[in-house]
Motif scaffolding. Sequence first.
Motif, mmCIF file in Angstrom:
data_model
loop_
_atom_site.group_PDB
_atom_site.id
_atom_site.type_symbol
_atom_site.label_atom_id
_atom_site.label_comp_id
_atom_site.label_asym_id
_atom_site.label_seq_id
_atom_site.Cartn_x
_atom_site.Cartn_y
_atom_site.Cartn_z
ATOM 1 N N ALA A 211 0.833 -1.212 0.000
ATOM 2 C CA ALA A 211 0.000 0.000 0.000
ATOM 3 C C ALA A 211 0.867 1.262 0.000
ATOM 4 O O ALA A 211 0.644 2.187 -0.787
ATOM 5 C CB ALA A 211 -0.934 -0.008 1.198
ATOM 6 N N ASN A 212 1.897 1.272 0.847
ATOM 7 C CA ASN A 212 2.730 2.485 0.963
ATOM 8 C C ASN A 212 3.340 2.896 -0.368
ATOM 9 O O ASN A 212 3.444 4.072 -0.685
ATOM 10 C CB ASN A 212 3.877 2.251 1.961
ATOM 11 N N ALA A 213 3.737 1.879 -1.133
ATOM 12 C CA ALA A 213 4.393 2.182 -2.411
ATOM 13 C C ALA A 213 3.384 2.519 -3.497
ATOM 14 O O ALA A 213 3.721 3.185 -4.475
ATOM 15 C CB ALA A 213 5.238 0.984 -2.827
ATOM 16 N N ALA A 214 2.142 2.062 -3.324
ATOM 17 C CA ALA A 214 1.183 2.180 -4.431
ATOM 18 C C ALA A 214 0.212 3.350 -4.294
ATOM 19 O O ALA A 214 -0.230 3.908 -5.308
ATOM 20 C CB ALA A 214 0.398 0.880 -4.552
ATOM 21 N N ILE A 215 -0.095 3.738 -3.053
ATOM 22 C CA ILE A 215 -1.127 4.773 -2.874
ATOM 23 C C ILE A 215 -0.660 6.110 -3.449
ATOM 24 O O ILE A 215 0.492 6.515 -3.283
ATOM 25 C CB ILE A 215 -1.540 4.853 -1.389
ATOM 26 N N GLY A 216 -1.573 6.748 -4.163
ATOM 27 C CA GLY A 216 -1.264 8.039 -4.779
ATOM 28 C C GLY A 216 -0.797 7.894 -6.225
ATOM 29 O O GLY A 216 -0.686 8.875 -6.941
ATOM 30 N N LYS A 217 -0.509 6.649 -6.637
ATOM 31 C CA LYS A 217 0.006 6.446 -8.015
ATOM 32 C C LYS A 217 -1.132 6.020 -8.954
ATOM 33 O O LYS A 217 -2.127 5.440 -8.509
ATOM 34 C CB LYS A 217 1.070 5.352 -8.015
ATOM 35 N N PRO A 218 -0.973 6.262 -10.267
ATOM 36 C CA PRO A 218 -2.005 5.832 -11.223
ATOM 37 C C PRO A 218 -2.153 4.311 -11.198
ATOM 38 O O PRO A 218 -1.128 3.603 -11.157
ATOM 39 C CB PRO A 218 -1.454 6.298 -12.583
ATOM 40 N N ILE A 219 -3.392 3.835 -11.236
ATOM 41 C CA ILE A 219 -3.612 2.383 -11.094
ATOM 42 C C ILE A 219 -2.923 1.578 -12.185
ATOM 43 O O ILE A 219 -2.442 0.477 -11.929
ATOM 44 C CB ILE A 219 -5.123 2.015 -11.074
ATOM 45 N N GLY A 220 -2.862 2.151 -13.392
ATOM 46 C CA GLY A 220 -2.222 1.425 -14.497
ATOM 47 C C GLY A 220 -0.777 1.093 -14.184
ATOM 48 O O GLY A 220 -0.234 0.110 -14.673
ATOM 49 N N GLU A 221 -0.125 1.930 -13.341
ATOM 50 C CA GLU A 221 1.299 1.719 -13.031
ATOM 51 C C GLU A 221 1.510 0.718 -11.912
ATOM 52 O O GLU A 221 2.531 0.040 -11.858
ATOM 53 C CB GLU A 221 1.926 3.046 -12.554
ATOM 54 N N VAL A 222 0.565 0.659 -10.969
ATOM 55 C CA VAL A 222 0.828 -0.158 -9.773
ATOM 56 C C VAL A 222 0.063 -1.472 -9.719
ATOM 57 O O VAL A 222 0.441 -2.367 -8.971
ATOM 58 C CB VAL A 222 0.567 0.651 -8.484
ATOM 59 N N ILE A 223 -0.997 -1.582 -10.529
ATOM 60 C CA ILE A 223 -1.777 -2.830 -10.470
ATOM 61 C C ILE A 223 -1.538 -3.647 -11.723
ATOM 62 O O ILE A 223 -1.868 -3.223 -12.827
ATOM 63 C CB ILE A 223 -3.256 -2.522 -10.263
ATOM 64 N N ASN A 224 -0.949 -4.815 -11.484
ATOM 65 C CA ASN A 224 -0.544 -5.645 -12.596
ATOM 66 C C ASN A 224 -1.638 -6.666 -12.924
ATOM 67 O O ASN A 224 -1.402 -7.860 -12.904
ATOM 68 C CB ASN A 224 0.775 -6.332 -12.195
ATOM 69 N N ALA A 225 -2.844 -6.181 -13.142
ATOM 70 C CA ALA A 225 -3.965 -7.076 -13.479
ATOM 71 C C ALA A 225 -4.913 -6.263 -14.353
ATOM 72 O O ALA A 225 -5.756 -5.532 -13.850
ATOM 73 C CB ALA A 225 -4.654 -7.553 -12.220
ATOM 74 N N GLU A 226 -4.719 -6.394 -15.643
ATOM 75 C CA GLU A 226 -5.453 -5.550 -16.606
ATOM 76 C C GLU A 226 -6.973 -5.580 -16.396
ATOM 77 O O GLU A 226 -7.618 -4.526 -16.393
ATOM 78 C CB GLU A 226 -5.070 -5.978 -18.034
ATOM 79 N N PRO A 227 -7.577 -6.762 -16.156
ATOM 80 C CA PRO A 227 -9.032 -6.774 -15.991
ATOM 81 C C PRO A 227 -9.498 -5.902 -14.824
ATOM 82 O O PRO A 227 -10.526 -5.231 -14.910
ATOM 83 C CB PRO A 227 -9.349 -8.247 -15.720
ATOM 84 N N LEU A 228 -8.708 -5.898 -13.731
ATOM 85 C CA LEU A 228 -9.101 -5.097 -12.569
ATOM 86 C C LEU A 228 -8.911 -3.610 -12.855
ATOM 87 O O LEU A 228 -9.719 -2.773 -12.453
ATOM 88 C CB LEU A 228 -8.287 -5.493 -11.332
ATOM 89 N N VAL A 229 -7.837 -3.284 -13.576
ATOM 90 C CA VAL A 229 -7.594 -1.878 -13.937
ATOM 91 C C VAL A 229 -8.758 -1.378 -14.781
ATOM 92 O O VAL A 229 -9.290 -0.287 -14.553
ATOM 93 C CB VAL A 229 -6.247 -1.733 -14.679
ATOM 94 N N GLU A 230 -9.220 -2.213 -15.712
ATOM 95 C CA GLU A 230 -10.349 -1.808 -16.568
ATOM 96 C C GLU A 230 -11.610 -1.592 -15.746
ATOM 97 O O GLU A 230 -12.358 -0.654 -15.984
ATOM 98 C CB GLU A 230 -10.611 -2.874 -17.635
ATOM 99 N N LEU A 231 -11.812 -2.459 -14.764
ATOM 100 C CA LEU A 231 -12.999 -2.303 -13.912
ATOM 101 C C LEU A 231 -12.918 -0.995 -13.137
ATOM 102 O O LEU A 231 -13.889 -0.251 -13.033
ATOM 103 C CB LEU A 231 -13.110 -3.460 -12.917
ATOM 104 N N LEU A 232 -11.723 -0.687 -12.606
ATOM 105 C CA LEU A 232 -11.553 0.540 -11.820
ATOM 106 C C LEU A 232 -11.674 1.781 -12.697
ATOM 107 O O LEU A 232 -12.027 2.857 -12.230
ATOM 108 C CB LEU A 232 -10.201 0.523 -11.098
ATOM 109 N N ARG A 233 -11.376 1.631 -13.980
ATOM 110 C CA ARG A 233 -11.509 2.765 -14.908
ATOM 111 C C ARG A 233 -12.943 2.901 -15.381
ATOM 112 O O ARG A 233 -13.286 3.849 -16.072
ATOM 113 C CB ARG A 233 -10.619 2.556 -16.123
ATOM 114 N N GLY A 234 -13.758 1.884 -15.075
ATOM 115 C CA GLY A 234 -15.154 1.930 -15.503
ATOM 116 C C GLY A 234 -15.319 1.505 -16.939
ATOM 117 O O GLY A 234 -16.372 1.716 -17.533
ATOM 118 N N SER A 235 -14.286 0.871 -17.521
ATOM 119 C CA SER A 235 -14.407 0.491 -18.931
ATOM 120 C C SER A 235 -14.741 -0.989 -19.116
ATOM 121 O O SER A 235 -14.621 -1.525 -20.199
ATOM 122 C CB SER A 235 -13.129 0.849 -19.686
ATOM 123 N N ALA A 236 -15.153 -1.665 -18.017
ATOM 124 C CA ALA A 236 -15.571 -3.068 -18.167
ATOM 125 C C ALA A 236 -16.718 -3.337 -17.202
ATOM 126 O O ALA A 236 -16.911 -2.616 -16.235
ATOM 127 C CB ALA A 236 -14.395 -3.991 -17.877
#
Length: 529
Positions: A211-236
């Motif tokens: 969490a410490n390393a990831a919070i505040g950063k764009p999700i595309g950079e810190v989350i290595n799971a494309e389907p989840l990134v798409e869900l968080l972007r609202g595009s799936a």
Amino acid sequence: MGESLDELNERLKQTTDGQALLLEITQRIAAGGSLGAMLPDIINATLRVLHADGIRVVLNSPSGLMTYASGPSAGKMVKFDSLISSLAQEHGPFQIADLAQADKALAPLKKVISGVVALPLTAQYRVLGVLWIAYDNPPHFGADDTTFLSIVAGQTAVAVANARAFDEARRGREHLAAILSSSADPILVVDEQESLVLLNPAAERALGVEANAAIGKPIGEVINAEPLVELLRGSAETEGLEWQNELGQTFSPRVSDVLNDQNERTSRVLVLRDITRYRNLRDNQTEFVSTVSHDLRSPLTYMHGYATMLPMVGSLTEKQQGFADKIIAGIAQMTDLVDKILDASRLDPEGNYELNREPCDIAKMVSDIASSHQQPAEKKNLALSTQVDPAVPILNLDDVMLRRALNNLVDNAIKYTPEHGSVTIGAEVRDNNLVLTVSDTGLGISEENQKHLFERFRRVRRREHQAIKGNGLGLFIVKSVAQKHGGDAWIESKEGEGSTFAIRVPLEGPNLIGAEAHKTDGSIEKVAE
Ligand code: ADP
């Protein structure tokens, strides 16, 4: 005589000190913080500027009175907190320069101090408590002093209200943080800029991210799971989605928007429900059902074979033949049940049955099914006919499954139509769909009973059907087969006027010969159509 220069200087100094005190209180309020941090600062400053001997703030709270105090006389004043508090809250602010002259109720107070000022603390029309000040040598209070004291009380009340709101918000945040961190379900929150604002410990473990390393950063950079990134972007869409992480855990994702008062989205929350256990149980159950059903299938086949061969090894009496027929009917019923259990478990909406597509001649299918049902139909004096539209093309369908579905409908039509009726099997092209229909002149089904007819193990209870054997799986299989092909199944019926069951298969996409089958990517699969 006017005032002397010394008096003037003294008054000016008092005014300046007073203004400095108000400024100090305002700054302290602006700095924010909890009640315990803010109130002592304000009381100490007030004590100093007013040259008082003791100040006490007595606050009403659901758990009794809460007090804050300062000054050498503050300790001696304690036992009068509730008396002064109720007097000031009942009658408003009061000052008594000489307690010797005061009311009897206040007599014990004069042993401790000589003068007192009590001011109710009111904010947003609510009395929060009382600020009371004690003097060993009470000064003379003029009108200006009274106004000044009421401003101090007003500011103190604002400080109390603010600090309480601050404490409440902090408690709310701590509460939420405790819930989030104790949740076994991974939870992620992103803001409108698609930056990660929250990641609970379960999410850290599931995604292998700190969490410490990831919070505040764009999700595309810190989350290595494309389907989840798409869900968080609202595009799936989450409907029917499952996500598997590298540890082999399976999650069912749910996304929701957080809206502000203007109904604008401020953040998006993703909750991953861990369904690994459920998934394993389901897989085990499916495997169990299919193993048992397969193992039952072969003994049933040879039992049927031997039972039908009985008359070949010696002639049977009428009674023996009757028994043999009953055994054969029982075996047929069990075989039907085992086959349907196998089909139903294969076609489970949450299972991953892949259609076995091949070129499928619908006209031939209809005529084969009609021929195989000719004898049972004749046995009941039913007229069985077919109507096939020559425009029906050869399609790329799961021939075996579609035959089973149509077979179930024709079985039912014959089973549930009383003698001398008729059954028609139809196939036509309607609005770019293949529509297969099975119509009968049976008893029909009421609207109420139609609603759940296609669910597993549903049978309509009616006197006329009591003797008819069944298991309630046939129509579930029919609907599942239609849906797996991107279509649907339904019934049109009026009680007493017969029924028409229909299967629709769209003439598009992979159902057409030569079309590429659409596959989903490996990490996230759509398990329900
Ligand atoms: P089963 O026939 O084994 O009970 P199905 O799922 O095939 O199970 O059918 C569910 C119920 O729908 C049946 O029990 C019967 O009550 C009703 N049903 C099905 N087909 C017809 C029909 N053609 N006419 C009247 N009722 C029917």
